[in-house]
Design an enzyme around this catalytic site. Structure first.
Site, mmCIF file in Angstrom:
data_model
loop_
_atom_site.group_PDB
_atom_site.id
_atom_site.type_symbol
_atom_site.label_atom_id
_atom_site.label_comp_id
_atom_site.label_asym_id
_atom_site.label_seq_id
_atom_site.Cartn_x
_atom_site.Cartn_y
_atom_site.Cartn_z
ATOM 1 N N TYR A 144 0.858 -1.186 0.000
ATOM 2 C CA TYR A 144 0.000 0.000 0.000
ATOM 3 C C TYR A 144 0.890 1.231 0.000
ATOM 4 O O TYR A 144 1.870 1.296 0.761
ATOM 5 C CB TYR A 144 -0.899 0.003 1.244
ATOM 6 N N ASP A 239 9.352 2.662 -0.403
ATOM 7 C CA ASP A 239 8.337 3.338 0.398
ATOM 8 C C ASP A 239 8.590 2.946 1.848
ATOM 9 O O ASP A 239 8.230 1.856 2.295
ATOM 10 C CB ASP A 239 6.938 2.921 -0.060
ATOM 11 N N LYS A 267 4.783 8.911 9.022
ATOM 12 C CA LYS A 267 4.673 8.317 10.362
ATOM 13 C C LYS A 267 5.788 8.763 11.315
ATOM 14 O O LYS A 267 5.748 9.885 11.806
ATOM 15 C CB LYS A 267 4.570 6.801 10.234
HETATM 16 C C1 PLP Z 1 3.781 2.026 3.250
HETATM 17 C C2 PLP Z 1 2.817 3.171 3.256
HETATM 18 N N1 PLP Z 1 2.918 4.114 2.315
HETATM 19 C C3 PLP Z 1 2.089 5.173 2.289
HETATM 20 C C4 PLP Z 1 1.082 5.310 3.227
HETATM 21 C C5 PLP Z 1 0.170 6.491 3.186
HETATM 22 O O1 PLP Z 1 0.455 7.330 4.260
HETATM 23 P P1 PLP Z 1 -0.641 8.355 4.822
HETATM 24 O O2 PLP Z 1 -1.716 7.532 5.467
HETATM 25 O O3 PLP Z 1 0.120 9.219 5.774
HETATM 26 O O4 PLP Z 1 -1.144 9.132 3.648
HETATM 27 C C6 PLP Z 1 0.938 4.344 4.216
HETATM 28 C C7 PLP Z 1 -0.136 4.458 5.232
HETATM 29 O O5 PLP Z 1 -0.372 3.612 6.032
HETATM 30 C C8 PLP Z 1 1.822 3.239 4.243
HETATM 31 O O6 PLP Z 1 1.720 2.278 5.161
#
Ligand code: PLP
Length: 428
Positions: A144, A239, A267
């Site tokens: 994700y 990511d 995060k």
């Molecule tokens: C690996 C990863 N990338 C991107 C995101 C998106 O981040 P946000 O919820 O701060 O938009 C998340 C959210 O959980 C994530 O786990």
């Protein structure tokens, strides 16, 4: 047990907020029942609107690596906000946090701050497309990367790698440039690169996938991905929104010994305030406006309060040797839970990478691809979740979500979880 104050708030919320929540997983749809509303967090504990206390293994889905309301983070936020919450102009905090990222993450010379992980991955992909002059991107099933249109993509049917929108409201043409591959499969990567390598701008991957349970990858698979992307002039984007500043100071890249071309953060980097970032070497980042031709901007990007929260969090982690301590807390958790899980009435496997862990209900243990849970497992998880909740333990409300440890967790917390699990298994 009823939660009248939470239930009353949820009733009101549903009238004015779609589904009563501002992010779908919070609605408890995967486990049934109504979500709890929380009023306080301190260390490893949460307090709900009815005044009940919970031992928390969600940690706001990752940012709270020091625990809730860490005094140094709260003090930094308070001091920064008293001096003005946002200027819409540069401030020293941006430079200080950027310098820490550059000093921590392999291959990074420059950082651009945004306000969420979604913005970070979306912007990193625009930058990769601009830099390479190519359109295609590759993502992996089960990873994700936030909710930008071209990343909300499911694999097409059968062996097709063409992406299909996985949400209403995303036009098919928007995902036409996204290819979706299975994790753990060098052959699929090799085949795609042989067919379309010269058109692929970027491969984006969670180096430790943590959004479909926890799916640790074979180092050889990630190494092959690095080699193939390099061979074809494709950028590799790690990511690290979950793994960055959590699994090591240099994120999963440091742990795996693989340096991507770009990395995205969220995060932990904001310590509980809305911060995201994307980062890499100067020759790529300089394509961003105002130096370059790739537009990206944000009204609240790099605001002093969010920067202060991130700086205080990283400084505490560095000073307290946080990553080593989190690793040993993870090992202690594993040791404490092992006998309870071994005695569970159905297969429950603990999958752990550092301070991330997941109770896998797959028969065969830790999967490496995004497999669907076996028949009945989601219901079993729902019962387990509610039994733990009754016992004052807050777990992620879905069988596919990983759990997060913080430096505020203790051996006594792990004993409490082991006891809660033992009771939940006995009752099931
Ligand atoms: C690996 C990863 N990338 C991107 C995101 C998106 O981040 P946000 O919820 O701060 O938009 C998340 C959210 O959980 C994530 O786990």
């Amino acid at each position: 047990m009823s939660h009248p104050a939470s239930e009353a708030l949820f009733e009101r919320a549903r009238r004015v907020i779609p589904g009563g929540v501002n992010s779908p997983v919070r609605a408890f749809r995967a486990v049934g029942g109504a979500p709890l509303f929380f009023t306080r967090g301190q260390g490893s504990r949460l307090v709900d609107a009815d005044g009940r206390q919970y031992l928390d293994f969600v940690g706001s889905w990752g940012p709270l690596i020091l625990g809730h309301a860490h005094p140094e983070v709260v003090a930094a936020i308070t001091a920064a906000s008293q001096a003005g919450t946002t200027f819409g102009a540069p401030c020293a905090g941006e430079v200080e946090l950027a310098e820490r990222v550059v000093a921590s993450y392999p291959g990074v010379e420059q950082v651009r701050f945004v306000s969420s992980g979604t913005e970070a991955t979306m912007s990193a992909i625009r930058l990769a497309r601009a830099f390479t002059g190519r359109d295609l991107i590759v993502k992996f099933s089960g990873c994700y990367h936030g909710h930008a249109d071209h990343l909300l993509v499911a694999a097409g049917s059968g062996l097709a790698t063409f992406g299909r929108p996985s949400s209403a409201g995303v036009p098919e043409p928007f995902t036409a440039c996204t290819r979706v591959l299975p994790l753990d499969d060098e052959r699929a990567l090799e085949t795609l690169f042989a067919q379309e390598g010269g058109k692929i701008a970027a491969v984006i991957v969670e180096p430790v996938p943590a959004n479909h349970g926890l799916l640790p990858q074979r180092p050889a698979f990630l190494a092959r991905m690095r080699a193939l992307t390099r061979e074809h002039g494709t950028l590799l984007i790690f990511d690290e929104v979950i793994s960055g500043f959590r699994l090591a100071r240099g994120g999963a890249a440091e742990r795996l010994g693989i340096t991507p071309d770009l990395a995205t953060f969220g995060k932990v980097i904001g310590g509980g305030l809305p911060v995201g970032a994307f980062a890499g070497p100067r020759h790529i980042l300089s394509r961003l406006a105002p130096d370059g031709d790739t537009y990206q901007a944000g009204t609240l990007s790099g605001n002093p309060v969010a920067m202060a929260s991130g700086i205080a969090t990283l400084d505490a982690l560095i000073r307290e040797d946080g990553w080593r301590r989190l690793e040993s807390l993870g090992a202690q958790l594993e040791q404490t839970l092992r006998p309870v899980l071994d005695a569970a009435p159905c297969p429950v496997h603990l999958v752990r990478v550092g301070s991330l862990f997941w109770l896998s209900l797959h028969e065969a243990g830790a999967p490496r691809t995004a497999e669907t849970l076996p028949e009945g497992a989601a219901q079993r998880f729902g019962r387990l979740f509610h039994a733990l909740l009754e016992d004052g333990i807050y777990f992620p409300p879905s069988a596919y979500e990983a759990c997060f440890l913080s430096l505020a967790h203790t051996g006594a917390d792990f004993e409490q979880l082991a006891e809660g699990l033992r009771r939940a298994f006995a009752a099931s």
